[in-house]
Design a protein around this motif. Structure first.
Motif, mmCIF file in Angstrom:
data_model
loop_
_atom_site.group_PDB
_atom_site.id
_atom_site.type_symbol
_atom_site.label_atom_id
_atom_site.label_comp_id
_atom_site.label_asym_id
_atom_site.label_seq_id
_atom_site.Cartn_x
_atom_site.Cartn_y
_atom_site.Cartn_z
ATOM 1 N N ALA B 59 31.333 -124.021 -25.260
ATOM 2 C CA ALA B 59 32.298 -122.921 -25.497
ATOM 3 C C ALA B 59 31.867 -121.675 -24.744
ATOM 4 C CB ALA B 59 32.393 -122.634 -26.993
ATOM 5 N N PHE B 60 30.538 -121.483 -24.597
ATOM 6 C CA PHE B 60 30.050 -120.304 -23.903
ATOM 7 C C PHE B 60 30.371 -120.358 -22.399
ATOM 8 C CE2 PHE B 60 26.850 -118.005 -21.476
ATOM 9 C CZ PHE B 60 26.961 -116.746 -22.039
ATOM 10 N N ILE B 61 30.137 -121.531 -21.787
ATOM 11 C CA ILE B 61 30.326 -121.573 -20.317
ATOM 12 C C ILE B 61 31.786 -121.757 -19.899
ATOM 13 C CG2 ILE B 61 27.990 -122.393 -19.815
ATOM 14 C CD1 ILE B 61 29.315 -125.158 -19.147
ATOM 15 N N ALA B 62 32.635 -122.273 -20.789
ATOM 16 C CA ALA B 62 34.026 -122.557 -20.393
ATOM 17 C C ALA B 62 34.740 -121.324 -19.817
ATOM 18 C CB ALA B 62 34.800 -123.147 -21.564
ATOM 19 N N PRO B 63 34.718 -120.158 -20.479
ATOM 20 C CA PRO B 63 35.407 -118.990 -19.877
ATOM 21 C C PRO B 63 34.797 -118.606 -18.526
ATOM 22 C CG PRO B 63 34.890 -118.573 -22.184
ATOM 23 C CD PRO B 63 34.165 -119.823 -21.808
ATOM 24 N N GLY B 64 33.459 -118.750 -18.422
ATOM 25 C CA GLY B 64 32.794 -118.417 -17.155
ATOM 26 C C GLY B 64 33.246 -119.344 -16.040
ATOM 27 N N LEU B 65 33.387 -120.628 -16.368
ATOM 28 C CA LEU B 65 33.832 -121.582 -15.339
ATOM 29 C C LEU B 65 35.275 -121.313 -14.919
ATOM 30 C CD1 LEU B 65 32.242 -124.918 -16.648
ATOM 31 C CD2 LEU B 65 31.527 -123.557 -14.678
ATOM 32 N N ILE B 66 36.096 -120.961 -15.905
ATOM 33 C CA ILE B 66 37.508 -120.638 -15.566
ATOM 34 C C ILE B 66 37.517 -119.417 -14.644
ATOM 35 C CG2 ILE B 66 39.752 -119.899 -16.472
ATOM 36 C CD1 ILE B 66 38.920 -121.377 -19.134
ATOM 37 N N MET B 67 36.717 -118.395 -14.996
ATOM 38 C CA MET B 67 36.679 -117.183 -14.176
ATOM 39 C C MET B 67 36.120 -117.473 -12.781
ATOM 40 S SD MET B 67 37.455 -114.187 -13.779
ATOM 41 C CE MET B 67 37.797 -113.081 -15.098
ATOM 42 N N MET B 68 35.137 -118.355 -12.720
ATOM 43 C CA MET B 68 34.570 -118.730 -11.421
ATOM 44 C C MET B 68 35.650 -119.365 -10.538
ATOM 45 S SD MET B 68 30.990 -120.694 -11.017
ATOM 46 C CE MET B 68 31.120 -122.314 -10.350
ATOM 47 N N ALA B 69 36.480 -120.199 -11.143
ATOM 48 C CA ALA B 69 37.571 -120.840 -10.395
ATOM 49 C C ALA B 69 38.574 -119.795 -9.912
ATOM 50 C CB ALA B 69 38.264 -121.870 -11.282
ATOM 51 N N ILE B 70 38.871 -118.813 -10.768
ATOM 52 C CA ILE B 70 39.830 -117.760 -10.388
ATOM 53 C C ILE B 70 39.274 -116.955 -9.204
ATOM 54 C CG2 ILE B 70 40.895 -115.586 -11.148
ATOM 55 C CD1 ILE B 70 41.089 -116.817 -13.971
ATOM 56 N N ILE B 71 38.007 -116.568 -9.314
ATOM 57 C CA ILE B 71 37.381 -115.762 -8.251
ATOM 58 C C ILE B 71 37.401 -116.510 -6.924
ATOM 59 C CG2 ILE B 71 35.123 -114.914 -7.449
ATOM 60 C CD1 ILE B 71 34.521 -114.152 -10.399
ATOM 61 N N THR B 72 36.887 -117.719 -6.947
ATOM 62 C CA THR B 72 36.755 -118.489 -5.707
ATOM 63 C C THR B 72 38.107 -118.760 -5.062
ATOM 64 O OG1 THR B 72 34.945 -119.586 -6.838
ATOM 65 C CG2 THR B 72 35.627 -120.532 -4.748
ATOM 66 N N ASN B 73 39.080 -119.141 -5.874
ATOM 67 C CA ASN B 73 40.365 -119.547 -5.300
ATOM 68 C C ASN B 73 41.220 -118.368 -4.854
ATOM 69 O OD1 ASN B 73 40.775 -122.630 -5.431
ATOM 70 N ND2 ASN B 73 39.607 -122.065 -7.239
ATOM 71 N N SER B 74 41.132 -117.243 -5.559
ATOM 72 C CA SER B 74 41.874 -116.056 -5.110
ATOM 73 C C SER B 74 41.359 -115.638 -3.741
ATOM 74 C CB SER B 74 41.680 -114.889 -6.085
ATOM 75 O OG SER B 74 42.085 -115.264 -7.362
ATOM 76 N N TYR B 75 40.042 -115.612 -3.623
ATOM 77 C CA TYR B 75 39.413 -115.190 -2.369
ATOM 78 C C TYR B 75 39.760 -116.167 -1.248
ATOM 79 C CZ TYR B 75 35.791 -113.358 0.733
ATOM 80 O OH TYR B 75 35.135 -112.780 1.786
ATOM 81 N N THR B 76 39.515 -117.448 -1.535
ATOM 82 C CA THR B 76 39.714 -118.469 -0.498
ATOM 83 C C THR B 76 41.151 -118.482 0.010
ATOM 84 O OG1 THR B 76 38.096 -119.786 -1.667
ATOM 85 C CG2 THR B 76 39.357 -120.908 0.029
ATOM 86 N N ASN B 77 42.095 -118.283 -0.903
ATOM 87 C CA ASN B 77 43.497 -118.371 -0.485
ATOM 88 C C ASN B 77 43.859 -117.301 0.539
ATOM 89 O OD1 ASN B 77 46.013 -119.952 -1.200
ATOM 90 N ND2 ASN B 77 46.754 -117.843 -1.148
ATOM 91 N N THR B 78 43.514 -116.054 0.226
ATOM 92 C CA THR B 78 43.930 -114.998 1.166
ATOM 93 C C THR B 78 43.137 -115.065 2.462
ATOM 94 O OG1 THR B 78 42.617 -113.504 -0.164
ATOM 95 C CG2 THR B 78 44.987 -113.248 -0.306
#
Lengths: 307, 255
Positions: B59-78
């Motif tokens: 439960a602790f790492i799940a939000p961090g992993l979701i946020m990691m996915a958001i960070i990486t993919n927002s950056y990579t896309n643009t």
């Protein structure tokens, strides 16, 4: 003021020096009037594409001014851009996108709502013979189709001034003639067109006003009739029916044997063709066919640029 | 409809179409990667670890992993989309048009945000197979997801503006973003670190994003959540201004 009103494009003392130190434009002054079909000719590296780049904002100018239908690009570039359509020399669309999407998107960038963009894209894709390719990815088009796609894209916002940079480069003869007809029709409908081309025949057929640029400077700017009047010599290739050993000289003319049946004949414009043929006839040389060695404008262009 | 709005919608539509057209490259890989994280770090290793801040490790790492996915993919896309339009020269379609620079930026950012949030949503769905995440404050969850994807989309665009070759679009993600994300409290609480390293960690902006996002789910945080919001707004405004300046000057796109 009246003059400006009639000018589709006014360029004054335009200069451009690239960061590499290359001075591409050294004070170009030019005016294109509304409704003209204007040819901008020059050898590679003369500055044609730089001028177009500045007018369309792809290149930052170093000095001078540019006005499009009286709108100074330094004052309101967005308003000036709305009046310009550009067809660049090199393909510059996403090869992964579909043909109609490319045209519709361009309309969108000009603030045209999607419903209207769809109507206009259909109109221009049909006119340019690409409608049946509308759902095809651009990479699957032939070279000629890609050129036509760029013309459709350049027209979709219905600009008053259309700038075409080498639009028929690499296009086969039949297609090129078709494109000439299309461009001539656009011009007859009132659109001002600026054309740069390597095919001087193209400029001779289409343009009524021609400027020649070399080394970043305009070296000639006049109407086509006036320009061709400056051509004082013409060169023809004559094919003889029978082999020729030699040709006697003729005043104000020169003959060179390319091979036993082919003559290159250069003579002054005031020289009568009858006199040349009589001269050859007197030597029992029967000319079976003749053609221009180069297009007339090409000869003049070469002479001017070499100067 | 206002013409600038039409321009924005046109770019955003193009960017979004691209994301879903090549979903095998844009949406699927991050979901698979994050699923592996859930399996390996959450199930295999996490089951052997004690609770963090009162929550089991998954439960602790799940939000961090979701946020990691958001960070990486927002950056990579643009970064990849903008560089690709430069590479194919179809950026000229936009530059010759009257589209204002601010609208161009917003259009690309919209694409980055759509991808970041879409991947974030998909990873959230995957997380449901492993853990039942509480929802402490949905507003903070959405706010942090929105602001983070906005900031990293802008950062990706700046990278895209400066990139001259394909190598240039992977240098920052590999050598800056990934290390900062791994050290940004995704897998551990900074409260477990010695004081000195806690202070060092607070210099990493990603820690504020992960921590604030996690707060939205779990209701616990290592750092004041409002500080995180303020930092994200500051980064957003700063990066938007920088991007606007770069486009106005024509850096990397005009000669």
């Amino acid at each position: 003021m009246m003059n400006e009103m009639r000018a589709a494009l006014s360029i004054f003392d335009l200069t451009k020096t690239y960061s590499s130190g290359l001075a591409a434009l050294k004070g170009v002054t030019l005016e294109v009037r509304q409704g003209e079909f204007f040819g901008l000719l020059g050898p590679n590296g003369a500055g044609k594409t730089t001028i177009i780049g500045i007018i369309t904002s792809l290149v930052n100018k170093s000095g001078g001014s540019v006005k499009v239908f009286g709108i100074d690009i330094d004052q309101d570039f967005a308003a000036a851009k709305r009046l310009i359509g550009v067809v660049p020399q090199e393909f510059n669309f996403s090869i992964f996108e579909k043909v109609q999407d490319i045209v519709c998107q361009q309309a969108g960038y000009y603030g045209i709502a999607r419903a209207e963009a769809l109507v206009r894209s259909e109109k221009y894709l049909k006119k340019l013979g690409l409608w049946n390719k509308r759902n095809v990815a651009a990479r699957e088009l032939s070279g000629g189709m890609k050129r036509r796609l760029m013309i459709a894209r350049g027209l979709v916002h219905e600009p008053k001034l259309l700038i075409l940079d080498e639009p028929t480069a690499g296009v086969d003869v039949e297609l090129r003639r078709g494109m000439w007809d299309f461009l001539a029709e656009l011009n007859r409908a009132g659109r001002t067109i600026i054309l740069t081309t390597h095919y001087l025949e193209e400029a001779e057929v289409l343009c009524n006003q021609i400027a020649i640029i070399a080394g970043g400077r305009i070296i000639e700017n006049t109407n086509k009739r006036e320009l061709l009047r400056k051509l004082d010599k013409e060169t023809f290739i004559l094919d003889s029916k029978a082999p020729i050993a030699s040709i006697l000289p003729l005043e104000d003319a020169s003959f060179t044997l390319i091979d036993s049946t082919t003559i290159e004949a250069t003579f002054g414009k005031k020289q009568s063709l009858n006199r040349v043929f009589e001269h050859l006839n007197s030597q029992d040389i029967i000319v079976e066919s003749m053609r221009n060695k180069a297009n007339r404008l090409e000869e003049l262009f070469m002479a001017m640029v070499e100067e | 409809m206002n013409s600038n709005l039409i321009c924005f919608l046109t770019i955003a539509r193009r960017e979004t179409t691209r994301i879903f057209r090549i979903w095998v490259q844009t949406l699927l890989p991050p979901v698979i990667t994050m699923t592996l994280y859930f399996i390996i770090f959450g199930s295999f290793i996490g089951s052997q670890l004690r609770a963090v801040n009162g929550y089991d490790y998954m439960a602790f790492i799940a939000p961090g992993l979701i946020m990691m996915a958001i960070i990486t993919n927002s950056y990579t896309n643009t970064v990849s989309s903008f560089f690709s339009t430069k590479f194919q020269r179809n950026i000229e379609e936009l530059l010759v048009s009257p589209t204002p620079n601010g609208v161009i930026i917003l259009g690309y950012i919209a694409g980055g945000m759509v991808r970041g949030m879409s991947v974030g949503f998909l990873v959230s769905l995957v997380s449901l197979f492993f853990v039942r995440l509480p929802l402490h404050n949905v507003f903070y969850i959405l706010l942090f997801a929105f602001l983070t994807s906005f900031v990293f989309s802008l950062a990706g665009m700046i990278n895209g503006i400066f990139a001259k070759k394909f190598d240039d679009i992977s240098i920052i993600p590999t050598f800056v973003i990934t290390p900062l994300t791994y050290l940004g409290g995704v897998f551990y609480s900074i409260s477990l670190l010695p004081e000195f390293w806690q202070a060092v960690s607070k210099a990493n902006p990603i820690i504020y994003m992960v921590d604030g996002f996690r707060y939205g789910f779990l209701g616990t945080s290592d750092i004041n959540v409002l500080t995180g919001v303020a930092m994200l707004i500051f980064f957003g405004i700063t990066l938007f201004s920088v991007t606007l300046y770069l486009l106005k000057k024509g850096i990397g796109i005009r000669s």
